[in-house]
Motif scaffolding. Structure first.
Motif, PDB file in Angstrom:
ATOM      1  N   ALA A  74     -10.201  15.858   1.116  1.00 57.84           N
ATOM      2  CA  ALA A  74     -11.365  15.649   1.485  1.00 57.84           C
ATOM      3  C   ALA A  74     -11.729  14.245   2.071  1.00 57.84           C
ATOM      4  O   ALA A  74     -12.239  13.924   3.077  1.00 57.84           O
ATOM      5  CB  ALA A  74     -12.597  15.970   0.393  1.00 57.84           C
ATOM      6  N   GLY A  75     -11.141  13.311   1.344  1.00 56.13           N
ATOM      7  CA  GLY A  75     -11.255  11.903   1.822  1.00 56.13           C
ATOM      8  C   GLY A  75     -10.455  11.876   3.153  1.00 56.13           C
ATOM      9  O   GLY A  75     -11.314  11.033   3.948  1.00 56.13           O
ATOM     10  N   LEU A  76      -9.597  12.442   3.419  1.00 55.47           N
ATOM     11  CA  LEU A  76      -8.927  12.373   4.752  1.00 55.47           C
ATOM     12  C   LEU A  76      -9.604  12.766   5.743  1.00 55.47           C
ATOM     13  O   LEU A  76      -9.759  12.179   6.974  1.00 55.47           O
ATOM     14  CB  LEU A  76      -7.453  12.974   4.731  1.00 55.47           C
ATOM     15  N   VAL A  77     -10.208  14.161   5.545  1.00 58.15           N
ATOM     16  CA  VAL A  77     -11.169  14.825   6.464  1.00 58.15           C
ATOM     17  C   VAL A  77     -12.288  13.670   6.847  1.00 58.15           C
ATOM     18  O   VAL A  77     -12.669  13.442   7.989  1.00 58.15           O
ATOM     19  CB  VAL A  77     -11.848  15.946   5.887  1.00 58.15           C
ATOM     20  N   HIS A  78     -12.962  12.968   5.767  1.00 60.24           N
ATOM     21  CA  HIS A  78     -14.077  12.141   6.043  1.00 60.24           C
ATOM     22  C   HIS A  78     -13.745  11.079   7.082  1.00 60.24           C
ATOM     23  O   HIS A  78     -14.440  10.927   7.708  1.00 60.24           O
ATOM     24  CB  HIS A  78     -14.637  11.760   4.497  1.00 60.24           C
ATOM     25  N   ALA A  79     -12.587  10.585   6.460  1.00 57.08           N
ATOM     26  CA  ALA A  79     -11.987   9.105   7.150  1.00 57.08           C
ATOM     27  C   ALA A  79     -11.719   9.597   8.631  1.00 57.08           C
ATOM     28  O   ALA A  79     -11.871   8.635   9.314  1.00 57.08           O
ATOM     29  CB  ALA A  79     -10.749   8.740   6.297  1.00 57.08           C
ATOM     30  N   LEU A  98       0.708  -1.289  -0.067  1.00 54.33           N
ATOM     31  CA  LEU A  98       0.022  -0.062  -0.088  1.00 54.33           C
ATOM     32  C   LEU A  98       0.605   1.383   0.048  1.00 54.33           C
ATOM     33  O   LEU A  98       0.650   2.111  -0.748  1.00 54.33           O
ATOM     34  CB  LEU A  98      -1.028  -0.189   1.238  1.00 54.33           C
ATOM     35  N   ALA A  99       1.934   1.307   0.825  1.00 54.43           N
ATOM     36  CA  ALA A  99       2.642   2.477   0.938  1.00 54.43           C
ATOM     37  C   ALA A  99       3.713   2.685  -0.120  1.00 54.43           C
ATOM     38  O   ALA A  99       3.705   4.008  -0.495  1.00 54.43           O
ATOM     39  CB  ALA A  99       3.575   2.354   2.187  1.00 54.43           C
ATOM     40  N   LEU A 113      -7.451   3.197   2.880  1.00 52.35           N
ATOM     41  CA  LEU A 113      -6.001   3.402   3.271  1.00 52.35           C
ATOM     42  C   LEU A 113      -5.939   3.998   4.682  1.00 52.35           C
ATOM     43  O   LEU A 113      -5.053   3.368   5.348  1.00 52.35           O
ATOM     44  CB  LEU A 113      -5.434   4.164   2.261  1.00 52.35           C
ATOM     45  N   PHE A 114      -6.564   4.885   5.040  1.00 55.00           N
ATOM     46  CA  PHE A 114      -6.608   5.715   6.109  1.00 55.00           C
ATOM     47  C   PHE A 114      -6.966   4.504   7.339  1.00 55.00           C
ATOM     48  O   PHE A 114      -6.297   4.421   8.137  1.00 55.00           O
ATOM     49  CB  PHE A 114      -7.612   6.863   6.303  1.00 55.00           C
TER      50      PHE A 114
END
Length: 341
Positions: A262-267, A36-37, A150-151
């Motif tokens: 945005a995906g990180l904020v949601h996650a 993944l990384a 991923l998060f």
């Protein structure tokens, strides 16, 4: 075009390098988090990648086989014990959607269809299909859901290692050399046939749910008596990591800033909601903390199954909650989206 084209070979090479690095450093889940990384770094470096295609889908079938082989008559007797915990799943889905949609639509400025299906904690492929049909942005949906997975998949091992001292470097099963050849043959056949039968029937999550059902039948009949060997689960982890990591191929800095941000904020919001609910379930005595943790973290179904197998968690409990979450989203999300529109 051959299967092993340049993009796919590049992806395999990057994933293998990431896995090797994580193994050398003795980091948890090296065959999952390492690739993944590495795929993420390769994508950010401008390297073009492709997912593993049909081979990657086939490798996912062994996760269904692993869960199905864990279902014994004694397991079925414990399913009613999950009922109270399962009642929290619809509440969880409604809460996530109720907070996620306004976040994407009003705060982050996405269009209606993209905002709605980005907020839904369903399967990545299903949300992409529904979102595109509704007029959403498939690239944004792909990156947002990949970032969520991923998060959470990165965060979960860190928490499990530090809170419960779970050893996520141990083999997820017995060596293949100790497994009877007939058992391996039955598991391979169950994975392939279960996948194809479920696919033909139009069943969602066919590559996991079909093998799960067929293997469970054979397990209850006493024909399959073991889980897939460690080497097969390791290989499945590797290909699952490629499936998520390759979604970032071709990413631009503008996409990284707006969509992945945005995906990180949601996650992060999902993580906080999940941990709050997990604490309630644990303190109420409804389920052990570790099982609740794996059951209510809205990562990808395949990814959470991998972690549950390695952690030695109750697979029936974990999988039943993820299946119910995905079923609810798939059945109700299109209706709710049309009503909102």
């Amino acid at each position: 075009m051959s299967y092993l084209d340049r993009g796919r070979l590049t992806t395999f090479a990057a994933a293998a390098a990431g896995a090797a690095l994580f193994l050398v450093l003795h980091l948890p889940l090296p065959l999952l988090l390492g690739p993944l990384a590495a795929c993420l770094v390769a994508a950010l470096s401008g390297i073009r990648m492709r997912d593993a295609g049909i081979l990657g889908t086939f490798m996912r079938t062994f996760l269904g086989v692993a869960v199905g082989s864990s279902i014994q008559p004694a397991t079925l007797g414990h399913i009613p014990d999950f009922a109270l915990s399962l009642l929290f799943v619809p509440v969880f889905v409604l809460t996530i959607g109720g907070l996620g949609y306004p976040l994407f639509r009003r705060v982050l400025g996405f269009d209606h269809a993209t905002a709605f299906y980005a907020a839904m904690p369903g399967g990545l492929q299903d949300m992409l299909i529904f979102g595109e049909e509704a007029g959403g942005n498939p690239r944004a949906l792909s990156l947002i859901h990949a970032t969520r997975v991923l998060f959470i998949v990165t965060l979960a091992p860190v928490i499990m290692t530090h809170v419960w001292s779970v050893d996520l470097t141990r083999p997820p099963g017995q060596p293949a050399a100790d497994a009877p050849p007939l058992q391996i043959a039955l598991m391979v056949a169950s994975g392939f046939l279960g996948w194809k039968i479920a696919e033909r029937a139009g069943l969602f999550g066919a590559s996991i749910l079909g093998p799960l059902i067929l293997t469970a039948i054979l397990s209850l009949a006493g024909l399959i008596t073991m889980r897939p060997p460690a080497e097969i689960i390791w290989a499945a982890q590797f290909f699952i990591a490629i499936a998520v990591g390759s979604k970032y191929s071709g990413i631009t800095w503008a996409e990284l800033k707006r969509i992945v941000g945005a995906g990180l904020v949601h996650a992060l919001l999902l993580g906080c909601l999940s941990l709050a609910l997990i604490e309630v379930i644990h303190r109420s005595g409804i389920a052990p903390a570790r099982e609740a943790f794996l059951a209510f973290l809205p990562g990808g179904q395949a990814e959470m199954v991998v972690i549950a197998i390695v952690a030695g968690a109750d697979l029936a409990y974990v999988v039943s909650h993820h299946l119910l979450r995905i079923i609810l989203v798939i059945l109700l999300a299109p209706l709710a989206e049309r009503w909102l529109r």
